[in-house]
Design a protein around this motif. Structure first.
Motif, PDB file in Angstrom:
ATOM      1  N   ARG A 108       6.264  -1.081 -13.497  1.00 19.83           N
ATOM      2  CA  ARG A 108       6.533  -0.865 -14.896  1.00 19.83           C
ATOM      3  C   ARG A 108       7.975  -0.470 -14.996  1.00 19.83           C
ATOM      4  O   ARG A 108       8.828   0.069 -14.421  1.00 19.83           O
ATOM      5  CB  ARG A 108       5.927   0.771 -15.151  1.00 19.83           C
ATOM      6  N   ALA A 109       8.530  -1.097 -16.260  1.00 18.25           N
ATOM      7  CA  ALA A 109      10.040  -1.284 -16.351  1.00 18.25           C
ATOM      8  C   ALA A 109      10.389   0.359 -16.435  1.00 18.25           C
ATOM      9  O   ALA A 109      11.866   0.771 -15.819  1.00 18.25           O
ATOM     10  CB  ALA A 109      10.619  -1.821 -17.544  1.00 18.25           C
ATOM     11  N   MET A 110       9.937   1.258 -16.961  1.00 19.39           N
ATOM     12  CA  MET A 110       9.975   2.841 -17.013  1.00 19.39           C
ATOM     13  C   MET A 110      10.406   3.254 -15.539  1.00 19.39           C
ATOM     14  O   MET A 110      11.096   4.445 -15.527  1.00 19.39           O
ATOM     15  CB  MET A 110       9.209   3.472 -17.780  1.00 19.39           C
ATOM     16  N   ALA A 111       9.701   2.694 -14.646  1.00 18.08           N
ATOM     17  CA  ALA A 111       9.862   3.627 -13.334  1.00 18.08           C
ATOM     18  C   ALA A 111      11.255   3.195 -12.684  1.00 18.08           C
ATOM     19  O   ALA A 111      11.899   3.666 -11.577  1.00 18.08           O
ATOM     20  CB  ALA A 111       8.753   2.830 -12.414  1.00 18.08           C
ATOM     21  N   TYR A 112      11.979   2.209 -13.422  1.00 17.48           N
ATOM     22  CA  TYR A 112      13.291   1.678 -12.719  1.00 17.48           C
ATOM     23  C   TYR A 112      14.554   2.502 -13.381  1.00 17.48           C
ATOM     24  O   TYR A 112      14.836   2.240 -14.593  1.00 17.48           O
ATOM     25  CB  TYR A 112      13.549   0.101 -12.766  1.00 17.48           C
ATOM     26  N   GLY A 113      15.271   2.931 -12.409  1.00 19.05           N
ATOM     27  CA  GLY A 113      16.524   3.777 -13.210  1.00 19.05           C
ATOM     28  C   GLY A 113      17.830   3.069 -13.002  1.00 19.05           C
ATOM     29  O   GLY A 113      18.699   3.571 -13.698  1.00 19.05           O
ATOM     30  N   TYR A 114      17.846   2.065 -12.410  1.00 15.83           N
ATOM     31  CA  TYR A 114      19.160   1.273 -12.113  1.00 15.83           C
ATOM     32  C   TYR A 114      18.957  -0.352 -12.643  1.00 15.83           C
ATOM     33  O   TYR A 114      18.051  -0.928 -12.302  1.00 15.83           O
ATOM     34  CB  TYR A 114      19.670   1.316 -10.765  1.00 15.83           C
ATOM     35  N   TRP A 115      19.799  -0.444 -13.503  1.00 18.33           N
ATOM     36  CA  TRP A 115      19.628  -1.920 -14.217  1.00 18.33           C
ATOM     37  C   TRP A 115      20.880  -2.544 -14.287  1.00 18.33           C
ATOM     38  O   TRP A 115      22.026  -1.942 -14.383  1.00 18.33           O
ATOM     39  CB  TRP A 115      19.172  -1.697 -15.645  1.00 18.33           C
ATOM     40  N   GLY A 116      20.865  -3.935 -13.846  1.00 23.53           N
ATOM     41  CA  GLY A 116      22.109  -4.629 -13.829  1.00 23.53           C
ATOM     42  C   GLY A 116      22.049  -5.257 -15.276  1.00 23.53           C
ATOM     43  O   GLY A 116      21.237  -5.513 -16.189  1.00 23.53           O
ATOM     44  N   GLN A 117      23.344  -6.032 -15.671  1.00 22.05           N
ATOM     45  CA  GLN A 117      23.264  -6.928 -16.548  1.00 22.05           C
ATOM     46  C   GLN A 117      22.527  -8.276 -16.335  1.00 22.05           C
ATOM     47  O   GLN A 117      22.509  -8.473 -15.328  1.00 22.05           O
ATOM     48  CB  GLN A 117      24.794  -7.279 -16.959  1.00 22.05           C
ATOM     49  N   GLY A 118      21.859  -8.902 -17.341  1.00 20.95           N
ATOM     50  CA  GLY A 118      21.122  -9.943 -17.045  1.00 20.95           C
ATOM     51  C   GLY A 118      21.750 -11.256 -16.897  1.00 20.95           C
ATOM     52  O   GLY A 118      23.123 -11.416 -17.289  1.00 20.95           O
ATOM     53  N   THR A 119      21.206 -12.206 -16.729  1.00 22.03           N
ATOM     54  CA  THR A 119      21.533 -13.551 -16.622  1.00 22.03           C
ATOM     55  C   THR A 119      20.497 -14.412 -17.431  1.00 22.03           C
ATOM     56  O   THR A 119      19.275 -14.216 -17.467  1.00 22.03           O
ATOM     57  CB  THR A 119      21.773 -14.290 -15.251  1.00 22.03           C
ATOM     58  N   LEU A 120      21.268 -15.438 -18.251  1.00 19.57           N
ATOM     59  CA  LEU A 120      20.315 -16.271 -19.284  1.00 19.57           C
ATOM     60  C   LEU A 120      19.675 -17.328 -18.196  1.00 19.57           C
ATOM     61  O   LEU A 120      20.548 -18.101 -17.763  1.00 19.57           O
ATOM     62  CB  LEU A 120      21.206 -16.473 -20.250  1.00 19.57           C
TER      63      LEU A 120
END
Length: 125
Positions: A108-120
Motif C-alpha cells: 500500500r502506497a499509504m504505508a510509505y512515508g519516504y518518497w523520492g522523485q520519480g524517473t520516467l
C-alpha cells in the motif's frame, strides 16, 4: 532518509531496463522499499517491494515474472530490473521507503512515508 530514483529512459517493446533507488541521509537497511508507478491520467500503482534484509519480495500481477527487485544495503541501493517491457509499463517510477520490522512488506502506497522523485520510463511499440 532521502531517496532518489534514476535510470529511466526511452526503450522499445521487449527491451530491458534497470532502475536504481539510491538512499542518503539514513541507513537503507532500516527501511523496506517499494517501487510504484504512475502513468498519465492514472492513479499511482504498486509495482514491487522488498523487505529490509532483502529476503522477502512481492510484485504486482502485471509485472510478476518480468520485473525483479533486489537490494544491497552496503551500497545503499535498491534496484528494479525490468525485462520484456511493454507499452503499458510506460510511467513515472518512484521508489519509496517505510520503517518496518525485518521481513515485513507492504504493497500500500499509504504505508510509505519516504518518497523520492520519480524517473520516467517510456516504452515505445
Amino acid at each position: 532518509v532521502q531517496l532518489q530514483a534514476f535510470g529511466g529512459g526511452l526503450v522499445q517493446t521487449g527491451d530491458s531496463l534497470r532502475l536504481s533507488c539510491a538512499a542518503s541521509g539514513g541507513t537503507l537497511s532500516d527501511y523496506a522499499i517499494g517501487w510504484f508507478r504512475q502513468a498519465p491520467g492514472r492513479e499511482r500503482e504498486f509495482v514491487a517491494t522488498i523487505s529490509r534484509g532483502g529476503r522477502v519480495t512481492d510484485y504486482s500481477g502485471s509485472v510478476k515474472g518480468r520485473f525483479s527487485i533486489s537490494r544491497d544495503n552496503a551500497k545503499n541501493t535498491v534496484w528494479l530490473q525490468m525485462n520484456k517491457l511493454k507499452p503499458d509499463d510506460t510511467a513515472v517510477y518512484y521508489c519509496a521507503g517505510r520503517t518496518a520490522v525485518m521481513g515485513e512488506i507492504d504493497w500500500r502506497a499509504m504505508a510509505y512515508g519516504y518518497w523520492g522523485q520519480g524517473t520516467l520510463v517510456t516504452v515505445s511499440s
